[in-house]
Design an enzyme around this catalytic site. Structure first.
Site, PDB file in Angstrom:
ATOM      1  N   GLU A  97      45.539  -4.453  -6.536  1.00  0.00           N
ATOM      2  CA  GLU A  97      43.830  -4.531  -5.952  1.00  0.00           C
ATOM      3  C   GLU A  97      42.898  -4.319  -6.850  1.00  0.00           C
ATOM      4  OE1 GLU A  97      46.123  -0.369  -3.549  1.00  0.00           O
ATOM      5  OE2 GLU A  97      45.392   0.440  -5.325  1.00  0.00           O
ATOM      6  N   ASP A 135      37.874   9.096  -7.328  1.00  0.00           N
ATOM      7  CA  ASP A 135      38.311   9.160  -8.252  1.00  0.00           C
ATOM      8  C   ASP A 135      37.357  10.233 -10.113  1.00  0.00           C
ATOM      9  OD1 ASP A 135      39.219   6.459  -7.800  1.00  0.00           O
ATOM     10  OD2 ASP A 135      37.709   6.300  -7.400  1.00  0.00           O
TER      11      ASP A 135
END
Lengths: 282, 403
Positions: free
Chosen positions: A53, A64
């Protein structure tokens, strides 16, 4: 070999044939600088990464935690852009035809690039799939359906809050694999109980034949092994952005050990995943 | 673009106002957002909810707020008649209390036991802290470090009200980063937490429900101006950060097509300097904080930092309904600079005995540009959406005065 969904399917077929779970590694494109990031990327498959990824930096990564937030800001400061990330993927693909590359991030940079030009450029660069955190199935017309038409996988996140009523909608246009977010929270914050993860994976398998990768909160070989016993793949991200951060010199620049720090961690996590006792894996 | 039958029928089922709005949220939040929509529909259909809301607006917030004829400013400009909708007289000193009362009543219906909010100027944070105190719920307010510094009185006020204020040090350390952090909290505490968003932005249904709770401003203004003048106004003016006070004033008037409507964005040091917060005037469409709308961003789609002397307008986006109204040409989006707002701030204080917040000082700066050139029978209604006590330190500093 064909790219896109076909490359992801081939990789999971290979993992099944080997009778083991895979290791999915998330690294931030351009972190801590473009050259170092390219070296990390190039070294991932040999270190044991089965799927990559590649994080697309964004100024406002709402889902995040601090480690990936700061990694993204380091990459932006180093001059990364979506165009730069696509170039990074293209260079990687010149030397590796088999490891799937999934771009992961937020929608706005793609929206600014233009959906169709982006999909064309991503396909041409050898990108196989997309994980876009802020595009739930309710917004499939934006990017998911055009991406599927372009032959790219659109990998959806399923979470503990995604109940049985909602799972079919979440899985409907998903291909490649399903990414199960093992706890409610931001990246790098908590850690899920392996038993609960097993139950969640079983629940998803009742709705889908796709491989299930489990992420969020996995940072040690032991945890990776525990999750690998229950899932088709284990996703690790924050541990790598932490490793990059810890390797920087006092001016925030890559040190001589930055690339090796990340790759050594990949090796140890890959050992954990490969050594896992497999239970009910499909 | 085709003209709709009504400008007041949005959003559609997908939460869209034309191309704008939507639900661009992480999967963890989606079930909650859909729950909120169901709860809101049920509340809308429940007369008990509406009467409870109105009761708190009247007896707790002090509504209706007056519609005041600003006679000396009118004489000063020598043109149009200027009315202020006095939402700065509400409890907590701004329009923000309207929305917070509505949302906390919804939170209680949903059985939520913890409140979070983001704030820029601190006005929304204070209002959220206030209603949390009123209903005995713990409240965490996220606020950018830059804003904590420039809005100290409101930080202390929130603490007095029993809320926890969390300074946010990521990104540009202002309102957008506070929103990011509030979303991160919400994604972590999905079971018990209600997120009181302060403006007409965020994932559907927030833009709609915040607008509905704020529309009491426009509904009152409509009745009041008819009582005072026997007719509707010719022009409406309000400042715009996210745009909740403006949407609250504008919405009940959108289908009265003879009325000219102005939303005033913050031009900071000037649009051409790049240091501004004017998302429509100086931005382009994109996706942030759960909705598609006009954003300040660079060519790579990275969000750029907004600038305004007013912390409440210092945000790189705008509510999606405003984005649509701009594209439709129904509302005119203009801008006023820091300097123009400062001048209006002082003028209003001296001529009317009203110290406005820096946010509505931007609206007044636009009134100052148009009123002198309009006939004396022309009626302008401007939303005086906040009082300026919180801003006196910022203004003193800008004027080079030590207090």
């Amino acid at each position: 070999m064909k790219g896109g969904t076909a490359r992801i399917d081939a990789r999971f077929a290979k993992l099944r044939a080997e009778g083991r779970a895979g290791l999915v590694t998330y690294v931030m494109s351009g972190d801590p600088d473009l050259a170092t990031s390219a070296s990390i990327l190039a070294g991932l498959p040999a270190a044991g990464a089965d799927v990559i990824e590649l994080g697309m930096a964004f100024t406002d990564p709402m889902a995040d935690g601090p480690s990936i937030q700061v990694a993204g800001l380091r990459a932006l400061k180093a001059g990364i852009s979506l165009k730069g990330t696509l170039a990074m993927a293209r260079r990687f693909r010149q030397n590796d035809q088999e490891t799937p590359v999934i771009l992961m991030g937020y929608y706005n940079p793609i929206h600014a690039f233009g959906v169709e030009p982006f999909l064309a450029a991503a396909g041409e660069a050898g990108v196989d799939g997309l994980i876009i955190v802020d595009l739930p199935p309710e917004e499939d017309d934006e990017l998911c359906l055009p991406a599927l038409r372009a032959g790219l996988s659109f990998i959806r996140l399923a979470t503990p809050t995604t109940d049985d009523g909602r799972l079919p909608a979440v899985l409907a246009n998903t291909s490649g694999f399903v990414y199960y977010v093992s706890y409610t929270g931001i990246t790098g914050a908590g850690s899920a109980d392996a038993e609960a993860v097993g139950a969640a994976v079983a629940r998803i398998r009742r709705h889908s034949d796709l491989p299930v990768a489990v992420g969020f909160g996995i940072r040690t070989p032991a945890r990776a092994a525990a999750i690998a016993a229950a899932a088709d793949a284990v996703v690790v991200g924050t541990a790598f952005t932490d490793a990059v951060r810890d390797s920087l010199d006092d001016d925030g620049r890559a040190g001589p050990g930055t690339v090796e720090a990340v790759l050594a961690l990949v090796r140890s996590l890959a050992d954990g995943v490969r050594g896992a006792a497999r239970g009910s894996a499909s | 673009m085709q003209k709709p039958n009504s400008y007041r029928s949005g959003p559609d089922e997908a939460g869209r106002f034309g191309a704008y709005g939507g639900r661009f949220a992480a999967e963890t939040l989606m079930p909650l957002i859909l729950d909120l929509e169901r709860a809101y529909r049920a509340a809308q259909a429940d007369p008990g909810f509406q009467s409870e809301f109105e009761d708190y607006l009247q007896h707790y917030a002090g509504r209706p707020s007056p519609l005041y004829f600003a006679e000396r400013l009118t004489a000063h400009f020598g043109g149009a008649k200027i009315y202020f909708k006095r939402d700065e007289l509400n409890h907590t000193g701004s329009h923000k209390i309207n929305n917070c009362l509505g949302q906390i009543l919804l939170a209680r219906r949903m059985g939520k036991t913890r409140i979070i909010a983001e704030t820029g100027a601190g006005q929304h944070g204070v209002a959220a802290a206030t209603v949390s105190a009123l209903f005995g719920l713990p409240c965490v307010v996220y606020m950018g470090e830059v804003d904590v510094e420039r809005q100290q009185p409101n930080v202390f006020r929130m603490k007095l009200l029993g809320s926890e204020v969390v300074p946010v040090g990521s990104g540009s350390r202002t309102l957008k980063d506070a929103l990011n952090e509030a979303l991160r909290d919400w994604v972590t505490n999905v079971e018990d937490t209600f997120y009181i968003i302060g403006t007409v932005a965020g994932p559907h249904p927030y833009p709609e429900l915040v607008r509905d709770f704020q529309s009491v401003i426009g509904r009152e203004a409509r009745e009041q101006i008819i009582q005072a003048e026997g007719r509707l106004p010719d022009t409406l003016v309000a400042c715009i950060g996210g745009g909740s006070n403006a949407m609250g004033l504008f919405h009940p008037f959108l289908d009265d097509e003879g009325i000219e409507i102005y939303g005033v964005e913050a031009a900071g040091h000037g649009i051409d300097t790049g240091q501004h917060a004017a998302s429509i005037t100086g931005g382009r469409p994109g996706v942030l904080h759960g909705n598609k709308t006009y954003l300040l961003q660079d060519d790579d789609g990275q969000i750029t930092e907004a600038h305004s002397i007013s912390a409440g307008l210092d945000y790189p986006g705008i509510g999606p309904e405003h984005a649509w109204l701009s594209d439709m040409g129904r509302v005119n989006y203009v801008s006023a600079t820091d300097a123009e707002a400062l001048a209006a701030f002082q003028l209003c204080s001296r001529l009317e005995g009203i110290i406005p917040a820096l946010e509505p000082a931007h609206a007044l700066a636009h009134v100052a540009k148009i009123a002198p050139y309009l006939p004396t029978e022309h009626i302008i209604v401007m939303n005086m959406c906040g009082r300026g006590d919180k801003d006196i330190f910022t203004v003193a500093k800008a004027l080079g005065i030590e207090i």
